[in-house]
Write a protein that holds these residues in place. Structure first.
Motif, PDB file in Angstrom:
ATOM      1  N   LEU A 144      -2.212  -4.445   0.153  1.00  0.00           N
ATOM      2  CA  LEU A 144      -2.175  -5.898   0.290  1.00  0.00           C
ATOM      3  C   LEU A 144      -3.104  -6.617  -0.690  1.00  0.00           C
ATOM      4  O   LEU A 144      -3.137  -7.860  -0.717  1.00  0.00           O
ATOM      5  CB  LEU A 144      -2.545  -6.305   1.721  1.00  0.00           C
ATOM      6  N   THR A 186      -4.462 -11.961   5.497  1.00  0.00           N
ATOM      7  CA  THR A 186      -3.340 -11.390   4.747  1.00  0.00           C
ATOM      8  C   THR A 186      -2.458 -10.526   5.636  1.00  0.00           C
ATOM      9  O   THR A 186      -1.230 -10.581   5.547  1.00  0.00           O
ATOM     10  CB  THR A 186      -3.869 -10.556   3.565  1.00  0.00           C
ATOM     11  N   TRP A 190       1.397 -11.167   6.497  1.00  0.00           N
ATOM     12  CA  TRP A 190       2.393 -10.135   6.181  1.00  0.00           C
ATOM     13  C   TRP A 190       3.224  -9.799   7.408  1.00  0.00           C
ATOM     14  O   TRP A 190       4.447  -9.676   7.324  1.00  0.00           O
ATOM     15  CB  TRP A 190       1.692  -8.889   5.663  1.00  0.00           C
TER      16      TRP A 190
END
Length: 225
Positions: A144, A186, A190
């Motif tokens: 990521l 993040t 996601w």
């Protein structure tokens, strides 16, 4: 009608044979890794460190390659391999019992995989990356491109190598090189974006195998009657 049913059965058998051969081969590779790790972790670790891919060496350092890891990998790969062999044997021999058991186990695997993904995703979103998560933390940061010790953290805070990418392995990560994205945010973004796609993909693959097993079983039952 009989020809159509026969063609459907043959197609279902081909799908089961191809998919399960690939799964068996992958299971054998992981089983070999697991047995090697249990038998001689130091030797396996030495071989891994000669691999030219830095990411492999970074994610599998000597302290990670242990007999315990090998036992876990061997156990999981053995179970998956046995299920695949069951599906392969059932598709070839048209055994109603093997095909029914294979279909049942495929359905149970779908439920287990969805439950595990939900559990780990919820845990990462709620708690963020934790040191006890082990190598998963490094893998997630690399995938990521994120770091929970980002630019808003103190410059004195020690940052893991994965906060800067594989080039920073083992301890060359600095504040200037660290990823700017926060891992917790993040991961949450996601999961929100891709969890439906992931669940749909898992369900689609398992339902395909489940359906093929039942179609092949139905054809076998008709041929015996």
């Amino acid at each position: 009608m009989a020809n159509k049913a026969s063609c459907t059965s043959i197609f279902a058998a081909l799908v089961l044979i191809v998919v399960n051969i690939l799964v068996v081969l992958a299971s054998l590779a992981f089983l070999t890794f697991g047995i090697w790790a249990m038998a001689s972790p130091s030797t396996l670790s030495g071989v891994i460190q000669t691999i030219p891919y830095t990411v492999v060496k970074a994610l599998l350092p000597p302290q990670v390659v242990t007999a315990r890891l090998g036992a876990g990998v061997a156990a999981v790969s053995s179970v998956i391999g046995c299920i695949a062999i069951m599906g392969l044997r059932g598709a070839v021999s048209r055994s109603p019992f093997l095909l029914f058991m294979y279909a049942s186990l495929i359905f149970l695997l779908l439920l287990l995989e969805c439950a595990l993904f939900y559990y780990f995703a919820s845990s990462f979103i709620e708690k963020g990356l934790q040191d006890q998560d082990g190598q998963w933390t490094h893998a997630i940061r690399l995938i990521l491109l994120c770091c929970e010790y980002n630019s808003s953290s103190s410059a004195e805070v020690s940052r893991p190598w994965s906060c800067c990418g594989v080039d920073a392995y083992p301890d060359n990560c600095t504040l200037q090189l660290a990823y700017d994205k926060d891992c917790r945010q993040t991961i949450s973004s996601w999961v929100s974006s891709y969890q439906t796609t992931l669940y749909a993909s898992l369900a689609g693959l398992h339902i395909l195998l489940f359906s093929c097993a039942l179609l092949r079983r139905q054809s076998a039952s008709h041929s015996y009657s």
